[in-house]
Design a protein around this motif. Structure first.
Motif, PDB file in Angstrom:
ATOM      1  N   GLU A 170       2.089   1.535  -3.329  1.00  0.00           N
ATOM      2  CA  GLU A 170       0.776   1.951  -4.257  1.00  0.00           C
ATOM      3  C   GLU A 170       0.763   3.796  -4.204  1.00  0.00           C
ATOM      4  OE1 GLU A 170      -2.850  -0.391  -3.772  1.00  0.00           O
ATOM      5  OE2 GLU A 170      -3.726   1.476  -5.226  1.00  0.00           O
ATOM      6  N   GLU A 171       0.877   3.874  -2.643  1.00  0.00           N
ATOM      7  CA  GLU A 171       0.400   5.505  -2.118  1.00  0.00           C
ATOM      8  C   GLU A 171       1.215   6.897  -3.487  1.00  0.00           C
ATOM      9  OE1 GLU A 171       0.722   6.353   2.099  1.00  0.00           O
ATOM     10  OE2 GLU A 171      -1.095   7.771   1.642  1.00  0.00           O
ATOM     11  N   LEU A 172       2.761   6.041  -2.719  1.00  0.00           N
ATOM     12  CA  LEU A 172       3.852   6.463  -3.373  1.00  0.00           C
ATOM     13  C   LEU A 172       4.254   7.144  -4.631  1.00  0.00           C
ATOM     14  CD1 LEU A 172       6.168   5.810  -1.465  1.00  0.00           C
ATOM     15  CD2 LEU A 172       4.509   8.006  -0.065  1.00  0.00           C
ATOM     16  N   GLU A 220       1.241  14.371 -13.553  1.00  0.00           N
ATOM     17  CA  GLU A 220       0.256  15.055 -14.214  1.00  0.00           C
ATOM     18  C   GLU A 220      -0.044  16.416 -14.242  1.00  0.00           C
ATOM     19  OE1 GLU A 220      -3.365  12.655 -13.314  1.00  0.00           O
ATOM     20  OE2 GLU A 220      -1.924  10.982 -14.253  1.00  0.00           O
ATOM     21  N   GLU A 263       1.236  -1.122  -0.125  1.00  0.00           N
ATOM     22  CA  GLU A 263      -0.127   0.482   0.148  1.00  0.00           C
ATOM     23  C   GLU A 263       0.936   1.175  -0.193  1.00  0.00           C
ATOM     24  OE1 GLU A 263      -3.851  -1.645   2.068  1.00  0.00           O
ATOM     25  OE2 GLU A 263      -2.968  -0.858   3.203  1.00  0.00           O
ATOM     26  N   MET A 264       1.916   0.837   0.782  1.00  0.00           N
ATOM     27  CA  MET A 264       3.054   2.389   0.611  1.00  0.00           C
ATOM     28  C   MET A 264       3.225   2.348  -0.572  1.00  0.00           C
ATOM     29  SD  MET A 264       6.191   3.002   2.800  1.00  0.00           S
ATOM     30  CE  MET A 264       7.127   1.101   2.671  1.00  0.00           C
ATOM     31  N   PHE A 277       0.933   6.632  -6.349  1.00  0.00           N
ATOM     32  CA  PHE A 277      -0.341   7.708  -7.337  1.00  0.00           C
ATOM     33  C   PHE A 277       0.288   9.738  -6.699  1.00  0.00           C
ATOM     34  CE2 PHE A 277      -3.190  10.301  -4.813  1.00  0.00           C
ATOM     35  CZ  PHE A 277      -4.334  10.551  -6.097  1.00  0.00           C
ATOM     36  N   HIS A 278       1.258   9.610  -5.624  1.00  0.00           N
ATOM     37  CA  HIS A 278       1.753  10.542  -5.430  1.00  0.00           C
ATOM     38  C   HIS A 278       2.509  11.472  -6.807  1.00  0.00           C
ATOM     39  CE1 HIS A 278       3.164  14.311  -2.622  1.00  0.00           C
ATOM     40  NE2 HIS A 278       3.375  13.899  -3.901  1.00  0.00           N
ATOM     41  N   GLU A 289       2.349  10.102 -10.082  1.00  0.00           N
ATOM     42  CA  GLU A 289       1.688  10.894 -10.736  1.00  0.00           C
ATOM     43  C   GLU A 289       0.612  12.018 -10.862  1.00  0.00           C
ATOM     44  OE1 GLU A 289      -0.461   6.618 -11.065  1.00  0.00           O
ATOM     45  OE2 GLU A 289       1.261   5.551 -11.733  1.00  0.00           O
ATOM     46  N   MET A 290       0.685  11.660  -9.951  1.00  0.00           N
ATOM     47  CA  MET A 290      -0.710  12.720  -9.176  1.00  0.00           C
ATOM     48  C   MET A 290       0.488  14.269 -10.042  1.00  0.00           C
ATOM     49  SD  MET A 290      -3.745  12.875  -8.919  1.00  0.00           S
ATOM     50  CE  MET A 290      -4.410  13.708  -9.085  1.00  0.00           C
ATOM     51  N   GLU A 291       1.454  14.067  -9.234  1.00  0.00           N
ATOM     52  CA  GLU A 291       2.311  15.373  -9.792  1.00  0.00           C
ATOM     53  C   GLU A 291       2.892  16.018 -10.906  1.00  0.00           C
ATOM     54  OE1 GLU A 291       2.906  17.637  -7.444  1.00  0.00           O
ATOM     55  OE2 GLU A 291       5.094  18.077  -7.842  1.00  0.00           O
ATOM     56  N   PHE A 308       9.972  15.347  -4.739  1.00  0.00           N
ATOM     57  CA  PHE A 308       9.573  14.151  -3.282  1.00  0.00           C
ATOM     58  C   PHE A 308      10.330  13.952  -2.938  1.00  0.00           C
ATOM     59  CE2 PHE A 308       8.683  10.231  -1.845  1.00  0.00           C
ATOM     60  CZ  PHE A 308       7.135  10.053  -1.617  1.00  0.00           C
TER      61      PHE A 308
END
Lengths: 114, 897
Positions: free
Chosen positions: B26-28, B37, B23-24, B30-31, B33-35, B58
């Protein structure tokens, strides 16, 4: 020295996170964006340092987390304030006010003497 | 309730560790990718550049992951298996250091644990009796002589009547007796005369029959005895009809009334108990037999109360009879203390540690060695640690890992050490038991305290050898370490290695000679052996002392003395007539006792101002000749010397060479000093002056340490002056002890009132095997430690040189000559070792000479020997890696860069 600095930063970062989450649940990237906006780009910290802070706060029970879907349909971990977190925020805010008042007072008083 | 939530969160993280990790990640992701984008959207970057910028803002991904894991708490558990794997891998990577350090730890733990077991048993004994901790000893302490004073017949009676806080006050007095049971061979038994209440103190019921009761203590009561289980089995084959059987103990018949259960040997280590009949009317105050007094704290009474009560009784006694009791302090002690000679635990503890200087020093050497080796082992990994730090491992994590590594080593070494200690102590205890030198409560097995102590020791060792160097290596020198890795680990740690080698050599050099000297002293003490052959049997005789009413006083004593003389003379005649006997002579108290002797013209040492401590022997007519002593100067004893008015003594060659530096001994006067002070003057009692009439060759030699040979003074003695003594019989052509039964028969046939106390071989008894064995054990231990120290120096030295292999290769490539390189390597090694030797020798030598453990020249010899050995080991250790370094191809050396 380095340690003091990071601790100061850490405490501030936690306060900012609490403040951010008091408005609405958010995922990590959202928190980082919000903090950057709120602090008007003053805090130039690595975005990554957010995550250890989130984990620490979670361990202390100030925030909770759950996986949700974002607006554009992606899975993300959202963090939200717990009651303990709200109490902590109130405590930290009053601490902060007290100490900044004290600092202001010291600064004024020191200036008067000089 | 916060802690509860916290604990729940931690446990959840722990239980779902794998999921948490996913999960960690995946969370990172996601971060990032969002950044990325956002950057594409807001700043118009192209996708690749946006991802790069997102990663930069990051920060160190691995570092934050590590921090998150740490924040989850219990991160150490997740890291544990990894750390364990790493620890085992490191052990395999440097097997030499690992084995050396592991064995060293085992040795250190073994020595420390053995020391602890003995000391613990000594100072915190546990009596294996019901409420054993409430059994106490009562004893007079002579303040002036700083010694116990046990002629306590009157005190015993007073204490028994007046003390309220101590009950069942009892006394015992041990005696070795000959037991005769019908036709069976007589047997030496370790008997004890004890007041019947002693059995109540022990609270252990008899196995058969009864134990002693108050009636048995009365004068005139039938003579009875209780025997131990082991004696019952050995002598009576466990026959239950033994109750009521008559045996002769010493000089009188006793009826066996009881058998005690297996293992019972209270109050010390005994197998026969007879009543102790105390009649204070027979003795003056301060006279009478030595008694050991003990009892049980009354219900509810404390040690403090008992002490206060006895002190008050003591003050009254001192006021009532100042001539005997002034300066006597009666005290209440844990039961075993006076028996183990621990009257003052605090001082005794220091004595104990100092007395075990040999062990303490060995421990110091081994512990220092292990610490240095482990430190070297950690230092070798400076580069690896720096890389891990750079990759984001926290300092705590690395320190934890090194601690775990050290712990794995110390924990695996500890059981080995405990087993070593147990094995050595088992040998020592079985010997001590056989010689009855240890109390019945002594239990040197591995108990909970020593296990806890060893665990503590293992933890402490891991902290010292794991955490301390780790803290240093993870300090603020990270950058320097990284630079060093890229520079090829060439010079950076030079200072550290030099320090390690110097300290290592100095410790070995300083402490090992001290330990060797201490061990040498012990072995030298027991290595004295007779120069005469093993052909002599010593038979100790005493006359029966049966005090009957109306038979006391000077008249009776004269009669008894003349009877003893007649019997000894008759026995001598009969023995001489035996074909197996080559000669017989009388001797007084067993020669070899040390006495204070004042020698005219020779100053007494400061630590013994009243006289020199010399071996003294009272010898009968023909004794010295029988043992083959040659007269070197003057004459031996003549018949005229065996008159009571004679004041002639003969001294040994060692006497004249050691005390008079070879000067004229004949004609010099000596006198004997009794250590107990004269009652009226308070001064030590001195005998008349005796004159030296001759010097004889030494009867003993010490092949180990000639300076341990004692100077002897022989004075003439005749059976009529002493109540007891020995006949020394030279037995022709056979093992002397084989003649013992014949002597026993002859003594029995001659006079039932003449008692044969015991027989032993003169040579056989000269060196107690226990001490010899302990000496050998000590030497073995010393050898082991020396070997380990050599291995330590070798390991350090060869690592130090190996580290410079690349430098050597490069210098060869650059055209440096072999000779020049070798000189460089060895001169550096010589400098390090030389400095260590100098520091160690200075410290060790100062101590050896300052504490008078050895003379100047001897110290120099010992130090020179150790220094040579150390230098040889170091040179050998440096030679191998140096040679390999010279052989390395310059290209290989450069490629390794």
């Amino acid at each position: 020295m380095a340690r003091d600095q990071s601790e100061l930063l850490q405490g501030t970062l936690e306060l900012l996170i609490l403040k951010t989450l008091s408005l609405e649940p958010l995922h990590g990237w959202g928190i980082s964006q919000r903090i950057q906006q709120m602090s008007r780009e003053v805090f130039q910290v690595n975005q990554g340092s957010l995550y250890p802070a989130l984990q620490r706060m979670k361990t202390r029970g100030w925030i909770g987390s759950e996986w949700r879907t974002t607006e554009n349909n992606r899975r993300a971990r959202y963090y939200m304030l717990t009651p303990a977190g709200e109490a902590q925020l109130a405590r930290e805010l009053s601490d902060w006010e007290r100490s900044s008042q004290a600092v202001n007072w010291v600064l004024r008083w020191g200036g008067g003497v000089a | 309730m916060r802690w509860l939530a916290e604990a729940r969160e931690r446990v959840r993280c722990l239980l779902f560790r794998r999921r948490e990790e996913a999960e960690m990640a995946e969370e990172l992701r996601f971060h990032l990718e969002m950044e990325a984008e956002r950057l594409v959207r807001e700043e118009g970057l192209e996708a690749g550049e946006a991802r790069r910028r997102a990663a930069v803002s990051f920060g160190g991904m691995e570092k934050y992951k590590e921090e998150v894991r740490e924040a989850r708490g219990l991160a150490w558990v997740s890291g544990l298996s990894l750390d364990l794997k790493l620890a085992l891998r490191m052990m395999r990577k440097t097997p030499g250091l690992t084995i050396a350090a592991g064995l060293g730890m085992a040795l250190a733990v073994g020595i420390a644990a053995g020391f602890f077991i003995v000391a613990h048993g000594f100072f915190y004994p546990k009596l294996p009796l019901d409420e054993g901790e409430r059994v106490v000893a009562l004893e007079n302490w002579d303040v002036r002589a700083a010694n116990e004073w046990r002629h306590a017949v009157h005190d015993f009676v007073a204490w028994r009547e007046e003390m309220r806080s101590v009950e069942q006050i009892s006394a015992f007095s041990p005696v070795d007796w000959r037991m005769v049971d019908g036709a069976a061979a007589p047997r030496l038994v370790h008997a004890v005369r004890m007041t019947s209440t002693g059995f109540q103190v022990a609270r252990i019921p008899p196995l058969l029959g009864r134990y002693l009761v108050e009636d048995d203590d009365r004068a005139g009561a039938p003579r009875v005895a209780v025997i131990g289980y082991e004696l019952w089995q050995a002598q009576f084959h466990g026959d239950p009809k033994v109750i009521g059987r008559d045996v002769i103990l010493g000089d009188s018949t006793h009826t066996i009334v009881g058998v005690m259960p297996p293992g019972y040997s209270f109050p010390w280590r005994h197998d026969v108990w007879t009543p102790l009949r105390i009649d204070p009317s027979r003795y003056e105050r301060g006279e009478g037999p030595e008694l050991f007094v003990f009892g049980r704290l009354a219900p509810g009474a404390t040690m403090e109360r008992a002490r206060a009560e006895l002190a008050a009784i003591g003050r009254r006694a001192a006021a009532a009879s100042p001539e005997t009791h002034r300066g006597l302090l009666p005290q209440v002690l844990p039961y075993t203390y006076p028996l183990d000679d621990v009257q003052d635990p605090r001082n005794k503890m220091i004595d104990f540690i100092v007395g075990m200087s040999f062990i303490s020093l060995l421990l110091l050497v081994v512990a220092a060695n292990v610490a240095i080796l482990m430190f070297a082992r950690t230092a070798l990994r400076g580069g690896e640690i720096a890389v891990r730090r750079a990759l984001g491992a926290s300092r705590r994590r690395i320190v934890g890992q090194l601690f775990l590594e050290a712990l794995v080593l110390s924990v695996s070494a500890s059981p080995l050490g405990l087993l070593l200690a147990r094995a050595v102590l088992a040998v020592a205890q079985s010997l001590g038991d056989r010689m009855r030198g240890l109390g019945f409560w002594v239990d040197w097995s591995i108990g909970l305290p020593v296990v806890l102590y060893t665990i503590g020791l293992a933890l402490l060792a891991a902290v010292i050898v794991g955490v301390v160097p780790a803290l240093q290596l993870t300090g603020p020198r990270l950058q320097a370490d990284l630079r060093r890795i890229s520079a090829g680990a060439g010079q950076g740690m030079g200072g550290l290695w030099t320090t390690l080698i110097v300290v290592q050599v100095a410790v070995v050099m300083g402490a090992l000679p001290l330990a060797a000297t201490a061990g040498w002293e012990v072995i030298g003490d027991v290595a004295t052996r007779p120069r005469f052959p093993d052909e002599y049997l010593n038979a100790t005789l005493t006359r029966v002392q049966e005090l009957r009413p109306g038979m006391e006083g000077a008249e009776y004593r004269r009669e008894q003395a003349s009877r003893f003389v007649q019997r000894v003379e008759e026995l001598t005649r009969r023995l001489e007539a035996e074909p197996a006997v080559a000669g017989v002579a009388f001797t007084g108290e067993l020669p070899g006792r040390e006495y204070l002797v004042e020698v005219e013209g020779v100053a007494s040492p400061t630590w013994s101002p009243n006289g020199l401590q010399l071996s003294v022997g009272g010898v009968g007519r023909g004794y010295l000749e029988l043992l083959g002593a040659r007269t070197l100067v003057g004459r031996g004893f003549a018949p005229g010397d065996f008159q009571q008015s004679s004041r002639a003594v003969v001294v040994s060659r060692e006497f004249s060479s050691e005390l008079l530096a070879g000067g004229e001994a004949v004609g010099r006067r000596v006198r004997f000093v009794s250590s107990s002070p004269d009652a009226s003057t308070g001064e030590p009692t001195r005998s008349d002056w005796f004159e030296v009439v001759g010097v004889i060759d030494d009867l003993f030699e010490n092949p180990v340490n000639a300076s341990k040979l004692k100077p002897w003074v022989y004075y003439p003695v005749s059976p009529e002056w002493v109540g007891s003594g020995s006949l020394v019989v030279r037995v022709r052509g056979e093992e002397p002890m084989s003649f013992a039964p014949r002597i026993r028969e002859m003594v029995a046939a001659l006079d039932p009132a003449l008692v044969l106390f015991g027989t032993h071989s003169l040579v056989g008894s000269a060196t107690p095997p226990t001490y010899l064995l302990l000496g050998i054990l000590a030497l073995l231990l010393l050898g082991l430690v020396a070997l380990f120290s050599a291995a330590g120096i070798h390991a350090l030295m060869s690592f130090a040189v190996t580290r410079r292999r690349k430098e050597i290769g490069i210098r060869t490539a650059l055209g440096a000559g072999r000779r020049r390189l070798l000189t460089a390597i060895f001169s550096r090694a010589a400098g390090q070792v030389g400095l260590g030797i100098a520091i160690g020798a200075l410290a060790g030598g100062t101590f050896l000479i300052g504490e008078q453990w050895a003379t100047g020249p001897r110290t120099a010899a010992i130090l020179a020997f150790t220094a040579t050995l150390t230098a040889l080991v170091a040179a050998g250790a440096a030679a191998g890696p140096a040679r390999r370094g010279l052989r390395i191809q310059p290209m290989d050396a450069l490629r390794e860069e």
